[in-house]
Motif scaffolding. Structure first.
Motif, short mmCIF file in Angstrom:
data_model
loop_
_atom_site.label_atom_id
_atom_site.label_comp_id
_atom_site.label_asym_id
_atom_site.label_seq_id
_atom_site.Cartn_x
_atom_site.Cartn_y
_atom_site.Cartn_z
N GLN A 79 -19.42 6.48 23.66
CA GLN A 79 -18.76 7.73 23.86
C GLN A 79 -17.36 7.72 24.20
O GLN A 79 -16.44 8.42 23.85
CB GLN A 79 -19.52 8.25 24.79
CG GLN A 79 -20.95 8.79 24.52
CD GLN A 79 -21.60 9.46 25.77
OE1 GLN A 79 -21.34 9.24 26.74
NE2 GLN A 79 -22.84 10.10 25.16
N ASP B 173 -32.03 -0.87 31.08
CA ASP B 173 -31.85 0.65 30.85
C ASP B 173 -30.16 0.80 31.18
O ASP B 173 -29.70 1.62 30.76
CB ASP B 173 -32.39 1.44 32.14
CG ASP B 173 -33.73 1.84 31.73
OD1 ASP B 173 -34.50 1.50 30.39
OD2 ASP B 173 -34.67 2.26 32.57
N LEU B 174 -29.69 0.27 32.11
CA LEU B 174 -28.30 0.09 32.36
C LEU B 174 -27.53 -0.30 31.34
O LEU B 174 -26.54 0.11 31.07
CB LEU B 174 -28.02 -0.50 33.65
CG LEU B 174 -28.34 0.24 35.18
CD1 LEU B 174 -28.13 -1.16 36.19
CD2 LEU B 174 -27.35 1.16 35.32
N ARG B 175 -28.07 -1.47 30.58
CA ARG B 175 -27.34 -1.88 29.53
C ARG B 175 -27.08 -0.89 28.41
O ARG B 175 -26.11 -0.60 27.91
CB ARG B 175 -27.91 -3.40 29.18
CG ARG B 175 -27.32 -3.86 28.15
CD ARG B 175 -27.91 -5.11 27.76
NE ARG B 175 -27.84 -6.15 28.91
CZ ARG B 175 -28.75 -6.91 29.23
NH1 ARG B 175 -29.96 -6.92 28.66
NH2 ARG B 175 -28.64 -7.89 30.36
N GLU B 176 -28.26 0.03 28.11
CA GLU B 176 -28.24 1.12 27.09
C GLU B 176 -27.48 1.94 27.61
O GLU B 176 -26.63 2.58 26.56
CB GLU B 176 -29.81 1.47 27.15
CG GLU B 176 -30.71 0.69 26.05
CD GLU B 176 -32.01 1.32 25.98
OE1 GLU B 176 -32.22 2.50 26.09
OE2 GLU B 176 -33.05 0.76 25.85
N ARG B 177 -27.32 2.60 28.66
CA ARG B 177 -26.46 3.39 29.23
C ARG B 177 -24.82 2.85 28.91
O ARG B 177 -24.20 3.86 28.49
CB ARG B 177 -26.75 3.83 30.84
CG ARG B 177 -27.73 4.80 30.92
CD ARG B 177 -27.50 5.47 32.32
NE ARG B 177 -28.85 5.86 32.91
CZ ARG B 177 -29.07 5.69 34.06
NH1 ARG B 177 -28.09 5.53 35.15
NH2 ARG B 177 -30.53 6.10 34.57
N ILE B 178 -24.73 1.60 29.48
CA ILE B 178 -23.34 1.36 29.39
C ILE B 178 -22.94 1.02 27.91
O ILE B 178 -21.66 1.74 27.48
CB ILE B 178 -23.20 -0.03 30.12
CG1 ILE B 178 -23.36 0.28 31.39
CG2 ILE B 178 -21.99 -0.81 29.53
CD1 ILE B 178 -23.44 -1.07 32.17
N ASP B 179 -23.96 0.88 27.01
CA ASP B 179 -23.85 0.56 25.74
C ASP B 179 -23.49 2.13 24.88
O ASP B 179 -22.54 2.32 24.29
CB ASP B 179 -24.79 0.04 24.80
CG ASP B 179 -24.69 -1.43 25.08
OD1 ASP B 179 -23.80 -2.06 25.54
OD2 ASP B 179 -25.91 -2.05 24.74
N GLY B 180 -24.13 3.05 25.43
CA GLY B 180 -23.91 4.30 25.13
C GLY B 180 -22.72 5.08 25.45
O GLY B 180 -21.96 5.55 24.86
N HIS B 181 -22.28 4.64 26.79
CA HIS B 181 -21.10 5.08 27.40
C HIS B 181 -19.84 4.43 26.60
O HIS B 181 -18.84 5.15 26.41
CB HIS B 181 -20.93 4.87 28.69
CG HIS B 181 -21.83 5.51 29.70
ND1 HIS B 181 -21.58 7.03 29.67
CD2 HIS B 181 -22.75 5.35 30.56
CE1 HIS B 181 -22.58 7.26 30.93
NE2 HIS B 181 -23.41 6.46 30.92
#
Length: 194
Positions: free
Chosen positions: A159, A148-156
């Motif tokens: 952005q 989940d963190l990896r996905e968030r970081i990738d999303g960030h």
């Protein structure tokens, strides 16, 4: 007995967590032969999903997992077993393959081995299986959190790249406008001069 000692005797074979007959016999403080005889007298209580016998290939693979090395006795065709099992189980005939008991098989042993020691040990073994299952669940939860963190970081990252691109575009536009303004201010003036 500490859960860790029991957990060290739990192996993964055929995709299942199991304990081997000689380890269980050692924990129950009985000879492996007597242990297996008690199981065979009650074989109807141990379907294939509760207990199975290792193949020769599986047994060779298991032996390589043990920390202590095996000493072969050519004269009597026996293999030495690891030091961490009961003294009555130190040697096992080469042609005898161990039985593996799943968590359900270990639970069923409570109905076969009825001594107070066996009951106490059975409770400890079931607790060890439960503790291992909890660790696996916690490990899976940690992996999910990391994903989940990896996905968030990738999303960030995506952005942030968009923000950087927008800022660069704005800076480029501002530079172009400043350049135009400077050119306008530095132009040669025509017309009325004071």
């Amino acid at each position: 007995m500490q859960l860790q000692v029991i957990q060290n005797k739990i192996y993964e074979i055929r995709g299942q967590k199991v304990m081997l007959d000689f380890d269980l016999a050692g924990l129950y403080n009985v000879e492996t032969k007597a242990f297996n005889q008690a199981v065979k007298r009650n074989i109807g209580s141990f379907p294939a999903e509760f207990m199975f016998q290792l193949t020769r290939t599986e047994w060779r693979g298991m032996r390589s997992q043990f920390v202590t090395s095996y000493t072969e006795y050519a004269d009597n065709q026996q293999d030495a077993l690891p030091e961490n099992i009961g003294s009555s189980q130190k040697k096992r005939r080469r042609d005898l393959l161990p039985y593996a008991f799943t968590e359900h098989g270990v639970t069923m042993l409570a109905s076969v081995l009825k001594s107070p020691t066996a009951r106490k040990m059975n409770i400890a073994i079931v607790k060890a299986f439960i503790a291992m299952r909890k660790l696996v669940i916690q490990y899976a939860e940690v992996l999910k959190a990391v994903d989940d963190l990896r996905e968030r970081i990738d999303g960030h990252d995506a952005q942030l790249n968009q923000i950087y691109d927008a800022l660069e575009n704005m800076l480029d536009k501002k530079a172009v406008e400043e350049n135009r303004q400077r050119e306008w201010d530095e132009r040669e003036r025509i017309g009325f001069k004071k």
